[in-house]
Design a protein around this motif. Structure first.
Motif, PDB file in Angstrom:
ATOM      1  N   HIS A  26       0.882  -1.115   0.050  1.00 24.32           N
ATOM      2  CA  HIS A  26       0.105   0.030  -0.023  1.00 24.32           C
ATOM      3  C   HIS A  26       0.729   1.293  -0.060  1.00 24.32           C
ATOM      4  O   HIS A  26       0.631   2.113   0.754  1.00 24.32           O
ATOM      5  CB  HIS A  26      -0.808   0.126   1.404  1.00 24.32           C
ATOM      6  N   ARG A  41       1.106   3.609   3.454  1.00 23.62           N
ATOM      7  CA  ARG A  41       1.627   2.949   4.478  1.00 23.62           C
ATOM      8  C   ARG A  41       3.011   3.306   4.873  1.00 23.62           C
ATOM      9  O   ARG A  41       3.742   3.307   4.209  1.00 23.62           O
ATOM     10  CB  ARG A  41       1.337   1.518   4.273  1.00 23.62           C
ATOM     11  N   ASN A  56      -1.421  10.637   3.405  1.00 25.39           N
ATOM     12  CA  ASN A  56      -2.080  10.540   2.214  1.00 25.39           C
ATOM     13  C   ASN A  56      -2.165  11.604   1.136  1.00 25.39           C
ATOM     14  O   ASN A  56      -3.063  11.820   0.330  1.00 25.39           O
ATOM     15  CB  ASN A  56      -3.804  10.537   2.847  1.00 25.39           C
ATOM     16  N   ASN A 337     -11.332  -3.209  -6.905  1.00 31.43           N
ATOM     17  CA  ASN A 337     -10.636  -2.105  -6.023  1.00 31.43           C
ATOM     18  C   ASN A 337     -10.458  -0.823  -6.842  1.00 31.43           C
ATOM     19  O   ASN A 337      -9.560   0.008  -6.487  1.00 31.43           O
ATOM     20  CB  ASN A 337      -9.468  -2.555  -5.307  1.00 31.43           C
ATOM     21  N   SER A 387      -7.445   1.367  -4.908  1.00 34.62           N
ATOM     22  CA  SER A 387      -7.662   1.329  -3.437  1.00 34.62           C
ATOM     23  C   SER A 387      -6.934   2.452  -2.894  1.00 34.62           C
ATOM     24  O   SER A 387      -5.809   2.702  -3.253  1.00 34.62           O
ATOM     25  CB  SER A 387      -7.057  -0.001  -2.759  1.00 34.62           C
ATOM     26  N   ASN A 388      -7.402   2.980  -1.959  1.00 43.44           N
ATOM     27  CA  ASN A 388      -6.630   4.106  -1.223  1.00 43.44           C
ATOM     28  C   ASN A 388      -6.806   3.980   0.298  1.00 43.44           C
ATOM     29  O   ASN A 388      -7.061   5.098   0.869  1.00 43.44           O
ATOM     30  CB  ASN A 388      -7.456   5.418  -1.783  1.00 43.44           C
ATOM     31  N   GLN A 389      -6.601   2.785   0.949  1.00 40.69           N
ATOM     32  CA  GLN A 389      -7.134   2.370   2.203  1.00 40.69           C
ATOM     33  C   GLN A 389      -6.213   3.273   3.172  1.00 40.69           C
ATOM     34  O   GLN A 389      -6.396   3.721   4.298  1.00 40.69           O
ATOM     35  CB  GLN A 389      -7.055   0.852   2.612  1.00 40.69           C
ATOM     36  N   TYR A 390      -4.865   3.326   2.655  1.00 39.65           N
ATOM     37  CA  TYR A 390      -3.666   4.083   3.604  1.00 39.65           C
ATOM     38  C   TYR A 390      -3.255   5.226   2.931  1.00 39.65           C
ATOM     39  O   TYR A 390      -2.291   5.789   3.232  1.00 39.65           O
ATOM     40  CB  TYR A 390      -2.675   2.807   3.493  1.00 39.65           C
ATOM     41  N   ALA A 398      -8.548   9.057   2.219  1.00 39.55           N
ATOM     42  CA  ALA A 398      -8.646   7.748   1.846  1.00 39.55           C
ATOM     43  C   ALA A 398      -9.913   7.365   1.122  1.00 39.55           C
ATOM     44  O   ALA A 398     -10.648   6.156   1.760  1.00 39.55           O
ATOM     45  CB  ALA A 398      -8.580   7.144   3.402  1.00 39.55           C
ATOM     46  N   SER A 400     -11.327   5.479  -2.231  1.00 37.21           N
ATOM     47  CA  SER A 400     -10.858   5.053  -3.514  1.00 37.21           C
ATOM     48  C   SER A 400     -11.426   5.504  -4.713  1.00 37.21           C
ATOM     49  O   SER A 400     -12.436   6.269  -4.521  1.00 37.21           O
ATOM     50  CB  SER A 400     -11.143   3.468  -3.532  1.00 37.21           C
ATOM     51  N   ARG A 443      -8.204   9.340   6.294  1.00 39.60           N
ATOM     52  CA  ARG A 443      -7.459   8.549   7.408  1.00 39.60           C
ATOM     53  C   ARG A 443      -6.427   9.375   7.797  1.00 39.60           C
ATOM     54  O   ARG A 443      -5.381   9.865   6.738  1.00 39.60           O
ATOM     55  CB  ARG A 443      -6.841   7.182   6.721  1.00 39.60           C
ATOM     56  N   SER A 453      -9.826   7.123  11.478  1.00 40.85           N
ATOM     57  CA  SER A 453     -10.601   7.910  10.411  1.00 40.85           C
ATOM     58  C   SER A 453     -11.187   9.138  11.065  1.00 40.85           C
ATOM     59  O   SER A 453     -11.721   9.087  12.141  1.00 40.85           O
ATOM     60  CB  SER A 453     -11.846   7.098   9.748  1.00 40.85           C
TER      61      SER A 453
END
Length: 462
Positions: A26, A41, A56, A337, A387-390, A398, A400, A443, A453
């Motif tokens: 990530h 990450r 981010n 994703n 995906s943009n979780q991290y 965060a 996506s 995030r 969050s």
């Protein structure tokens, strides 16, 4: 490095793509004139900044003006980062618990750029670097390979027996075939692929996933003495069907639980005539063959209508990306994703052209990670999707995105809007770009293994 001229023509150099790097997990990185930028990450110090948290937006972690160092290439594995400097030396940072940094002592997570340790005399100069799951590979100017880290699947071309140590923690010259010199390398999740000076592909390492052949080496179906599917524990000649100029190993741990380690694996190759070759898992259509059938040897794909030649390739987790000579991005595989930047389409099994963002004439480079894709345009801007979780897309939030979105950094000089300030120890106050959604969730940092969050709304956008 692929170079496009203003008229859309192209030329291809066999040097590895250097300026973009997307990790198997990530993170995203790119090299600019003023230094190296990273997002995503960071709890293992793989993004070397003032604190090991998620970012981010893109932050500079090697600034040329401050260090006097010019970075030539960047590569990153699961939780470590490798820099190749202009003078032919290497620096590493991040997690070192499985020997992947080639540093035989110190903290588990190395937060300062460190020189590698070599077993015996060090090579005079390095010309390319590659990073995998828990490995780092170096290609020296004499065409020889050096490696460190995990090798239980044969990814260093070394024999392994149960009960023995499963990694080495200093760089060792790999036992490659006599007389063979290499010009290009790629490290997939746990497979090492290299192109020799005659344009042939060699490889070692994993050819299976979850004890069943997935064919990511392209070496056919390998069997051990008990007729069980096996990996390769020494370098073997994979293919000489074409003059190959680039190879890309994929198959990141794109999943949870056991799937993170036993998920699909695949590899791509590019020849001098601009054809893509593909091998390995294909359950999501990531090979671009028009079906979902696994291949155990490199298979040449037909070019889509209107494509003269492909000039760059990138194998991701469950998807693949490529760049044609007109600067168009093409993708195939899983889009759950949004890594394909094709909107809400679930998956495609043929390479499909991605619409260029408004104002972009052409792209000059493409890179693929576990669940996101990154590209650079003709003006040097960075675009990401997936995906943009991290925060790995570098968009300031965060969320996506299912189409390419332009990233930014703290130094871009664009108008930014601060999010509501939150007083949390060790957190990084998030900054939103001028085109951020009016509301959403961001995030803002990393605590242990959980992201915090913060919801925001009613921003006054410039």
């Amino acid at each position: 490095v692929m170079m496009l001229n203003a008229c859309g023509g192209s030329s291809f150099d066999i040097e590895p793509s250097a300026y973009l790097s997307v990790s198997p997990y990530h993170n995203s990185y790119y090299i600019a004139e003023d230094g190296v930028y990273g997002a995503g990450r960071g709890e293992y110090c793989e993004v070397v900044l003032d604190s090991p948290v998620c970012r981010n937006i893109y932050s500079t972690f090697v600034r040329t003006a401050d260090t006097g160092v010019t970075v030539k290439q960047i590569a990153n594995g699961n939780f470590h980062t490798v820099l190749l400097l202009e003078d032919g030396t290497v620096r590493l940072a991040g997690e070192r618990t499985r020997g992947q940094l080639g540093i035989n002592s110190g903290a588990d997570n190395v937060s300062v750029w460190s020189a590698p340790v070599f077993d015996g005399a060090a090579p005079s100069s390095i010309k390319a670097v590659a990073a995998g799951h828990y490995n780092t590979i170096l290609l020296d100017n004499d065409g020889q390979l050096w490696g460190t880290g995990y090798y239980s699947n044969g990814q260093l071309g070394m024999p392994y027996s149960l009960g023995s140590t499963i990694y080495i923690n200093t760089f060792r010259r790999l036992d490659t075939p006599p007389g063979v010199k290499f010009r290009s390398i790629s490290m997939g999740y746990d497979q090492l692929l290299a192109i020799d000076t005659n344009g042939g592909i060699w490889g070692t390492g994993a050819n299976r996933s979850n004890s069943v052949t997935s064919g990511q080496l392209g070496a056919g179906i390998l069997k051990d003495v008990n007729n069980l599917d096996t990996d390769a524990f020494q370098f073997i000649k994979i293919s000489s069907k074409a003059n190959y100029i680039k190879v890309s190993g994929g198959g990141a741990g794109a999943g949870n639980g056991t799937d993170a380690f036993n998920g699909p694996r695949h590899s791509l190759a590019l020849d001098s005539d601009g054809y893509i070759w593909a091998t390995g898992s294909n359950n999501n259509g990531q090979l671009g063959t028009g079906d979902n059938v696994m291949r155990s040897t490199f298979t040449r794909l037909e070019k889509p209508r209107g494509v003269s030649k492909f000039v760059d390739i990138a194998a991701g987790g469950r998807h693949s990306a490529a760049l044609d000579s007109d600067g168009n991005v093409w993708v195939s595989g899983d889009n759950s994703n949004y890594a394909l930047a094709l909107g809400e389409v679930l998956q495609v099994n043929r390479f499909t052209k991605v619409s260029l963002p408004a104002g972009v004439s052409y792209m000059t480079e493409v890179s693929a990670g576990a669940m996101h894709t990154m590209a650079r345009d003709n003006n040097g801007n960075i675009w990401t999707a997936g995906s943009n979780q991290y925060g790995q897309l570098g968009l300031g939030f965060a969320i996506s995105t299912n189409a390419f979105a332009k990233t930014f950094s703290r130094l871009d000089g664009v108008a930014v809007q601060s999010a509501p300030q939150v007083a949390l120890s060790g957190m990084v106050n998030p900054v939103l770009p001028f085109n951020a959604p009016a509301s959403g969730v961001i995030r803002i940092g990393f605590i242990g293994y959980s992201l915090t969050s913060v919801s925001y709304s009613h921003l006054t956008l410039p």
